[in-house]
Design a protein around this motif. Structure first.
Motif, PDB file in Angstrom:
ATOM      1  N   ARG A  96       0.809  -1.220   0.000  1.00  0.00           N
ATOM      2  CA  ARG A  96       0.000   0.000   0.000  1.00  0.00           C
ATOM      3  C   ARG A  96       0.839   1.266   0.000  1.00  0.00           C
ATOM      4  N   ASP A  97       2.042   1.245   0.594  1.00  0.00           N
ATOM      5  CA  ASP A  97       2.907   2.425   0.655  1.00  0.00           C
ATOM      6  C   ASP A  97       4.123   2.324  -0.246  1.00  0.00           C
ATOM      7  N   SER A  98       4.554   1.090  -0.567  1.00  0.00           N
ATOM      8  CA  SER A  98       5.770   0.912  -1.358  1.00  0.00           C
ATOM      9  C   SER A  98       5.798  -0.475  -1.993  1.00  0.00           C
ATOM     10  N   ASP A  99       6.213  -0.525  -3.254  1.00  0.00           N
ATOM     11  CA  ASP A  99       6.410  -1.817  -3.905  1.00  0.00           C
ATOM     12  C   ASP A  99       7.779  -2.403  -3.594  1.00  0.00           C
ATOM     13  N   THR A 100       8.718  -1.568  -3.173  1.00  0.00           N
ATOM     14  CA  THR A 100      10.072  -2.049  -2.897  1.00  0.00           C
ATOM     15  C   THR A 100      10.270  -2.472  -1.448  1.00  0.00           C
ATOM     16  N   THR A 101       9.491  -1.906  -0.540  1.00  0.00           N
ATOM     17  CA  THR A 101       9.584  -2.303   0.871  1.00  0.00           C
ATOM     18  C   THR A 101       8.184  -2.581   1.418  1.00  0.00           C
ATOM     19  N   PRO A 102       7.590  -3.717   1.013  1.00  0.00           N
ATOM     20  CA  PRO A 102       6.245  -4.043   1.487  1.00  0.00           C
ATOM     21  C   PRO A 102       6.209  -4.189   3.010  1.00  0.00           C
ATOM     22  N   GLN A 103       5.095  -3.795   3.594  1.00  0.00           N
ATOM     23  CA  GLN A 103       4.897  -3.877   5.038  1.00  0.00           C
ATOM     24  C   GLN A 103       3.615  -4.650   5.323  1.00  0.00           C
ATOM     25  N   PRO A 104       3.671  -5.645   6.217  1.00  0.00           N
ATOM     26  CA  PRO A 104       2.442  -6.371   6.545  1.00  0.00           C
ATOM     27  C   PRO A 104       1.428  -5.443   7.209  1.00  0.00           C
ATOM     28  N   VAL A 105       0.191  -5.839   7.152  1.00  0.00           N
ATOM     29  CA  VAL A 105      -0.905  -5.107   7.769  1.00  0.00           C
ATOM     30  C   VAL A 105      -1.149  -5.706   9.145  1.00  0.00           C
ATOM     31  N   SER A 106      -1.478  -4.874  10.104  1.00  0.00           N
ATOM     32  CA  SER A 106      -1.832  -5.371  11.438  1.00  0.00           C
ATOM     33  C   SER A 106      -3.250  -5.923  11.390  1.00  0.00           C
ATOM     34  N   PRO A 107      -3.427  -7.236  11.575  1.00  0.00           N
ATOM     35  CA  PRO A 107      -4.780  -7.803  11.538  1.00  0.00           C
ATOM     36  C   PRO A 107      -5.691  -7.090  12.528  1.00  0.00           C
ATOM     37  N   GLY A 108      -6.899  -6.783  12.073  1.00  0.00           N
ATOM     38  CA  GLY A 108      -7.876  -6.118  12.921  1.00  0.00           C
ATOM     39  C   GLY A 108      -7.827  -4.602  12.883  1.00  0.00           C
ATOM     40  N   ALA A 109      -6.764  -4.018  12.313  1.00  0.00           N
ATOM     41  CA  ALA A 109      -6.638  -2.557  12.252  1.00  0.00           C
ATOM     42  C   ALA A 109      -7.281  -2.039  10.970  1.00  0.00           C
ATOM     43  N   ALA A 110      -8.036  -0.961  11.075  1.00  0.00           N
ATOM     44  CA  ALA A 110      -8.615  -0.322   9.887  1.00  0.00           C
ATOM     45  C   ALA A 110      -7.504   0.434   9.171  1.00  0.00           C
ATOM     46  N   VAL A 111      -7.325   0.141   7.891  1.00  0.00           N
ATOM     47  CA  VAL A 111      -6.258   0.737   7.092  1.00  0.00           C
ATOM     48  C   VAL A 111      -6.875   1.332   5.825  1.00  0.00           C
ATOM     49  N   ASP A 112      -6.361   2.487   5.422  1.00  0.00           N
ATOM     50  CA  ASP A 112      -6.806   3.125   4.184  1.00  0.00           C
ATOM     51  C   ASP A 112      -5.909   2.695   3.031  1.00  0.00           C
ATOM     52  N   TYR A 113      -6.535   2.375   1.902  1.00  0.00           N
ATOM     53  CA  TYR A 113      -5.836   1.970   0.689  1.00  0.00           C
ATOM     54  C   TYR A 113      -6.315   2.851  -0.459  1.00  0.00           C
ATOM     55  N   ILE A 114      -5.413   3.242  -1.326  1.00  0.00           N
ATOM     56  CA  ILE A 114      -5.760   3.904  -2.576  1.00  0.00           C
ATOM     57  C   ILE A 114      -5.441   2.899  -3.684  1.00  0.00           C
ATOM     58  N   ILE A 115      -6.473   2.473  -4.400  1.00  0.00           N
ATOM     59  CA  ILE A 115      -6.305   1.443  -5.424  1.00  0.00           C
ATOM     60  C   ILE A 115      -6.641   2.058  -6.779  1.00  0.00           C
ATOM     61  N   PRO A 116      -5.627   2.266  -7.628  1.00  0.00           N
ATOM     62  CA  PRO A 116      -5.896   2.859  -8.939  1.00  0.00           C
ATOM     63  C   PRO A 116      -6.533   1.851  -9.895  1.00  0.00           C
ATOM     64  N   ILE A 117      -7.368   2.377 -10.763  1.00  0.00           N
ATOM     65  CA  ILE A 117      -7.939   1.589 -11.853  1.00  0.00           C
ATOM     66  C   ILE A 117      -7.290   2.103 -13.127  1.00  0.00           C
ATOM     67  N   ARG A 118      -6.823   1.187 -13.954  1.00  0.00           N
ATOM     68  CA  ARG A 118      -6.098   1.591 -15.159  1.00  0.00           C
ATOM     69  C   ARG A 118      -6.911   2.592 -15.989  1.00  0.00           C
ATOM     70  N   ALA A 119      -6.190   3.512 -16.609  1.00  0.00           N
ATOM     71  CA  ALA A 119      -6.828   4.555 -17.412  1.00  0.00           C
ATOM     72  C   ALA A 119      -7.581   3.948 -18.591  1.00  0.00           C
ATOM     73  N   ASP A 120      -8.642   4.627 -18.957  1.00  0.00           N
ATOM     74  CA  ASP A 120      -9.435   4.160 -20.082  1.00  0.00           C
ATOM     75  C   ASP A 120     -10.199   5.331 -20.683  1.00  0.00           C
ATOM     76  N   HIS A 121     -10.744   5.110 -21.871  1.00  0.00           N
ATOM     77  CA  HIS A 121     -11.658   6.044 -22.513  1.00  0.00           C
ATOM     78  C   HIS A 121     -12.868   5.220 -22.892  1.00  0.00           C
ATOM     79  N   TYR A 122     -14.000   5.473 -22.219  1.00  0.00           N
ATOM     80  CA  TYR A 122     -15.181   4.616 -22.395  1.00  0.00           C
ATOM     81  C   TYR A 122     -16.435   5.449 -22.161  1.00  0.00           C
TER      82      TYR A 122
END
Length: 167
Positions: A96-122
């Motif tokens: 969620r913060d880095s592709d080079t240094t992944p960090q596990p998530v604390s189970p049970g903790a509410a975490v915010d994620y930004i998930i991009p959707i690939r660009a398109d024209h539709y």
């Protein structure tokens, strides 16, 4: 423009103000199996809408394990219920913060994620619905399945689908 993920699978233009609304899916599970995905959609669009660029999902979720995969499918739903895949997006929770240094998530903790959707024209035509499916992905994907995990999404203002300015 944004849509709020609401209880009952609604993508709403404003939050209902309901508190503690949640939705859950399980991974690994096929998206078309019970409990394998969560679906949201708008009411029928009143006019044609054009997606030009990136959409993104701001998601607040709680995991029962240190990692999970989020796979998004942006869908065009016609009046007969037929769905057309417009585009997709993916995020591994530990990345969620880095592709080079992944960090596990604390189970049970509410975490915010930004998930991009690939660009398109539709173009979505009037009368169709904008749909969103959230899952861990299909077993045939190139991404290895995570360990068994329950993913609980916080709704009612905590999770929002952001559309590009063209929308």
């Amino acid at each position: 423009p944004s849509y709020v993920l609401e209880a009952g699978g609604l993508l709403a233009s404003t939050s209902s103000g309901a508190s503690a609304a949640m939705a859950m899916f399980h991974e690994p599970a096929e998206p078309d199996q019970p409990g394998g995905a969560i679906h949201f959609s708008t009411t029928p669009l009143e006019r044609d809408r054009v997606l030009m660029g990136h959409a993104a999902l701001h998601l607040r979720a709680t995991l029962s394990a240190p990692d999970a995969s989020f796979y998004l499918e942006l869908l065009d739903l016609d009046a007969q219920g037929k769905e057309t895949l417009v585009n997709d997006g993916f995020l591994k929770a530990s990345h969620r913060d880095s592709d080079t240094t992944p960090q596990p998530v604390s189970p049970g903790a509410a975490v915010d994620y930004i998930i991009p959707i690939r660009a398109d024209h539709y173009r979505f035509v009037a009368g169709h619905k904008l749909g969103l499916r959230i899952s861990g992905g299909k077993s045939t994907s190139l991404v290895p399945a995570a360990q068994a995990v329950d993913i609980t999404l916080q709704l009612a203002g905590a999770s929002t689908l952001h559309m590009p300015p063209s929308w």
